[in-house]
Design an enzyme around this catalytic site. Structure first.
Site, PDB file in Angstrom:
ATOM      1  CE  LYS A 485      -0.343   0.089   4.988  1.00 58.40           C
ATOM      2  NZ  LYS A 485      -1.058   0.076   6.294  1.00 58.40           N
ATOM      3  NE  ARG A 583      -6.968   0.496  11.511  1.00 54.01           N
ATOM      4  CZ  ARG A 583      -5.670   0.388  11.218  1.00 54.01           C
ATOM      5  NH1 ARG A 583      -4.962   1.394  11.276  1.00 54.01           N
ATOM      6  NH2 ARG A 583      -5.151  -1.002  10.960  1.00 54.01           N
ATOM      7  CG  HIS A 612      -3.610  -4.381  12.595  1.00 58.05           C
ATOM      8  ND1 HIS A 612      -2.689  -4.941  12.058  1.00 58.05           N
ATOM      9  CD2 HIS A 612      -3.462  -3.149  13.170  1.00 58.05           C
ATOM     10  CE1 HIS A 612      -1.793  -4.121  11.739  1.00 58.05           C
ATOM     11  NE2 HIS A 612      -1.834  -3.002  12.340  1.00 58.05           N
ATOM     12  NE  ARG A 669      -2.397  -8.124   8.551  1.00 58.18           N
ATOM     13  CZ  ARG A 669      -2.971  -8.575   9.662  1.00 58.18           C
ATOM     14  NH1 ARG A 669      -3.541  -9.814   9.807  1.00 58.18           N
ATOM     15  NH2 ARG A 669      -3.159  -7.853  10.821  1.00 58.18           N
ATOM     16  CE1 TYR A 711      11.332  32.536   0.460  1.00 60.98           C
ATOM     17  CE2 TYR A 711      11.685  30.225   0.633  1.00 60.98           C
ATOM     18  CZ  TYR A 711      11.241  31.307   0.018  1.00 60.98           C
ATOM     19  OH  TYR A 711      10.917  31.240  -1.443  1.00 60.98           O
ATOM     20  CB  CYS A 759      13.281  26.254   0.079  1.00 63.58           C
ATOM     21  SG  CYS A 759      14.533  27.291   0.795  1.00 63.58           S
ATOM     22  CG  ASP A 761      10.664  23.541  -5.415  1.00 64.68           C
ATOM     23  OD1 ASP A 761       9.503  22.513  -5.422  1.00 64.68           O
ATOM     24  OD2 ASP A 761      10.177  24.568  -5.827  1.00 64.68           O
TER      25      ASP A 761
END
Length: 821
Positions: A485, A583, A612, A669, A711, A759, A761
């Protein structure tokens, strides 16, 4: 890693050392061997072998190995350190080989020796793919087939294996005697005998005789029809041979062979029975190599049904006919590992048979190891390529091609890289075919869709090693469901699923239907369970044979209606029970309704029942965890008795597998542990982080003290400071919280702290104390770079989060690169 640990005394004895120096009171077992300091990761458990070669003397690196924690050495010189152990010998390579030969004799399981001119590594990897779920296999890493590589490969033999696959490569007369003495194979595979390394022998016959020395005591497996000269010699000299081919004498005989798209369809006879085999690979070389692997697997006792199933998993070995298709405008065939005439001819046929784009290009380097006939061979290849795709579609690289007056020629790869224009290759399939020394793979970023130098490199070998490590302590026969997942915790989708499928896992699990559909569309055939099926996706799940986890009565009723309307026959589901996670899941009071619905609908098949664990990683919560397990067992028994069925049971996640293997039941699992993250604090495991995140320095500035960086002017330089800017930021998954020096990344093997805020990027690093930093240097964000390692946990800790969150937030714009070993 050594197959079994050794003491320095045992190494000295097996390696026929002339002296042994023991300056250490404690005796630490040696578990690793290194001959390159860049590859040392566990210094205290490593033996450093100081190998001398024409270009390098390993003794010059002894001090560096010592500083990296190594305390055991194999050397030809006395060493000055009082707290080490070392075996002194006349020739370190010969001593290493003697040790490897002695180690090999400790095991009586079959050893398969693989030699030939072309395809050794591919046949080895493909045979391992066929056999690895049938029996435990140890094999040469990568292309370790030299005098040094074979010794290292043999030292990997371990007691748990039942078969060894060892490559042997030679380039001149006299080299095979020692390799044969070390390997001593009972079974031999002779791959295609072409022109590779021809300059090391007087004739083809001399080279063949040298190769055959490996098989003095072995039964040989050969593609006989395509190598009549080799077949004649084997017959004359009385070798025991098993053949694959088209003639009546062949043990595995081809009755019919057709090609369609990228698949080769074969009708074959084996043991007086006729079988059909679909090979998902194009080209004559792939056909020969695959059939050698198939015949060897059958000879070793693998059933035909198993062979048919696993042949579908054969894929090109990295840098050996690797097809890169993520750019819809340009397809790249990367065959830039070696460049001999036969391999080039096969690659050209593959290029012509690839129909994705209307145009084709060949980028071809000089052909090495051809001796005096090199220019004649290259003229012949150039003429053949021109007849197939046209002279104007060929680019040549190298000084020998430079003497031929070809119109599109470059003296070296650097000149080619400076001249390449992307628009020239749009709507084309481009074949990169060159000797490894030319590094033609450097063309790939210029033609690929994702030109971002930032990359997340995924080690698929580490993934499968983690799978084996996690399941090693489980009872025999336990099934595995693997979590892929969230793009396999950021590592990729079908690429990871395909590697797990190849490793033989039982099930894949995804969070949402869209993830499962993507896997199906990529050709993944394993059963897939979706953990959070939206009611609106149920019809699609049935269509794509994806199995839902059902956790409440409403969803169960909806799925039953959907399945009946679809009329798709038996529909498989997984029932989730609530035992304390709070859950999802059926409660105990809802079980009667579950049983009533399923009893009325026999076309609904309950594959498994699951729950679980909420705190399996925390020893302080063990009473609660064991209570969950016992409650699950009780609820399962109610369902099993009420329905008269015995679905598989599973409750253990990665932490549960590590701490409660006795409760593995029918299936486990595996999630974050597969990707190398140990969820249990303080528990030592052999897990390897599979991902390494890299960026590249764009610019380096020197600033005086008192200058603000980034910044908000949140950090000022405290001295004259060198600052490197790299193109990765919070949009790529780097947490903003790790700015202003809260974490360091790796530059040239040194820690470089962040400076200023992260930042969107970009981010900045203080590289003042690191020598010779320049634009283009690679930066390790986390993972491994040579011997330098940074755990993703370190980054997560600095950001006050968990490794899971770091991994899943790596942006899709970051290139994923998949490697083995």
């Amino acid at each position: 890693m050594l197959g079994i640990p050794y003491t320095i005394q045992e190494i000295a004895q097996a390696g026929l050392a002339r002296d042994l120096f023991q300056g250490r009171a404690e005796i630490t077992p040696v578990r690793e061997v290194a001959f390159d300091t860049r590859l040392i990761s566990k210094g205290a458990e490593t033996l450093f072998v100081a190998i001398k070669s024409p270009h390098r003397d390993g003794h010059a690196y002894v001090r560096q190995a010592y500083e990296q924690g190594v305390r055991y050495f194999l050397t030809e010189q006395k060493l000055p350190y009082p707290d080490i152990g070392y075996a002194l010998c006349d020739n370190t390579l010969e001593s290493l080989q003697a040790w490897a030969a002695a180690h090999r004799m400790r095991f009586d399981y079959p050893v398969v020796g693989i030699t030939g001119s072309n395809g050794k590594t591919i046949v080895k990897e493909w045979l391992a793919t066929l056999l690895e779920w049938f029996m435990p296999v140890v094999k040469s890493p990568m292309s370790y087939n030299s005098q040094l590589g074979v010794a290292i490969s043999l030292l990997n033999l371990h007691p748990q294996a039942r078969l060894a696959l060892i490559e042997a490569g030679i380039s001149r007369a006299g080299e095979m005697d020692l390799l044969a003495e070390m390997i001593r194979p009972q079974i031999g595979i002779l791959t295609h005998m072409g022109d590779a390394h021809a300059d090391g022998f007087h004739s083809f016959a001399d080279k063949l005789q040298e190769k055959l020395k490996l098989f003095a005591q072995a039964e040989v497996i050969l593609c006989g029809d395509w190598q009549p000269a080799v077949t004649t010699v084997l017959d004359q000299q009385g070798y025991k041979v098993r053949y694959v081919g088209t003639t009546a004498r062949c043990d595995l005989r081809i009755l019919q062979h057709t090609r369609r798209d990228d698949t080769q369809h074969l009708t074959l006879t084996w043991d007086q029975q006729t079988y059909i085999l679909d090979l998902p690979l194009a080209g004559q070389a792939h056909l020969e190599n695959a059939l050698l692997a198939v015949l060897a697997a059958l000879h070793l006792g693998m059933s035909w049904d198993a062979v048919q199933e696993r042949v579908a998993l054969l894929t090109p070995v990295e840098m050996r006919t690797e097809m890169i298709t993520d750019n819809p405008e340009i397809t790249i065939i990367n065959d830039s590992y070696n460049s001999d005439p036969d391999a080039i001819r096969n690659a050209l046929h593959l290029l012509v048979s690839t129909q994705r784009h209307p145009r084709r290009w060949l980028i071809l380097s000089d052909i090495l190891h051809q001796g005096d006939r090199q220019e004649a061979v290259q003229r012949d290849i150039l003429h053949q390529a021109a007849s197939m795709i046209g002279t104007g579609q060929i680019i040549t690289v190298g000084p020998v091609f430079g003497r031929m007056g070809h119109p599109h020629h470059y003296p070296d790869t650097d000149a080619l890289l400076r001249s390449i224009r992307y628009p020239d290759f749009v709507d084309s399939t481009v074949l990169l075919k060159g000797a490894r020394a030319f590094g033609l793979e450097r063309v790939i970023p210029l033609l690929n869709r994702k030109l971002n130098a930032t990359r997340f490199q995924i080690n698929l070998q580490a993934l499968t090693d983690n799978l084996r490590a996690l399941t090693a302590g489980l009872p025999e026969g336990i099934r595995t469901m693997c979590m892929v997942k969230a793009a396999s915790y950021g590592s990729g989708t079908w690429e990871i699923a395909q590697a797990l499928e190849k490793a033989g896992v039982t099930y894949l699990a995804v969070a949402y239907a869209s993830e499962g559909i993507e896997l199906r569309q990529a050709g993944i055939r394993l059963p897939i369970m979706v953990m959070n099926p939206d009611p609106g996706s149920l019809e699609t799940l049935v269509q794509f044979a994806i199995e839902p986890e059902i956790s409440n009565p409403d969803l169960l009723h909806r799925f039953v209606r959907t399945a009946r309307l679809a009329g798709a026959g038996p529909c498989r589901i997984h029932l989730k029970l609530e035992t304390g996670m709070g859950r999802l899941g059926f409660t105990h009071s809802e079980l009667p309704e579950v049983m009533a619905v399923i009893s009325r609908h026999p076309d609904i098949e309950v594959v498994s029942v699951m729950s679980h664990l909420a705190a399996a990683d925390d020893p302080a919560e063990d009473v609660f965890t064991l209570g969950q397990i016992h409650q699950f067992q009780s609820m399962y028994q109610v369902l099993a008795d009420g329905l008269g069925i015995q679905p598989w049971r599973h409750i253990l996640n990665t932490a549960g597998v590590l701490r409660f293997p006795a409760y593995a039941m029918d299936m486990v699992r595996l999630g974050v542990g597969l990707y190398g993250i140990n969820p249990v604090a303080g528990l030592d495991t052999p897990l390897q982080e599979i991902g390494s995140l890299f960026a590249t320095i764009t610019q380096v500035h020197t600033w005086e003290a008192g200058v603000s960086i980034g910044y908000g002017r949140s950090q000022l330089t405290q001295r004259r400071t060198q600052v490197a800017t790299i193109p990765i930021g919070y949009a790529d998954g780097i947490p903003r919280a790790v700015g202003n020096g809260r974490v360091s990344f790796g530059v040239r093997g040194y820690p470089a702290p962040t400076i200023g805020r992260i930042c969107m990027d970009m981010l900045m690093l203080d590289v003042t104390d690191i020598p010779d930093v320049r634009p283009g240097d690679e930066v390790l964000i986390f993972g491994q770079q040579g011997e330098h390692r940074i755990s993703v946990t370190q980054l997560a800790t600095a950001a006050d989060t968990i490794p899971y969150e770091i991994l899943v937030r790596i942006s899709p714009r970051v290139r994923r690169v998949y490697v083995r070993e």
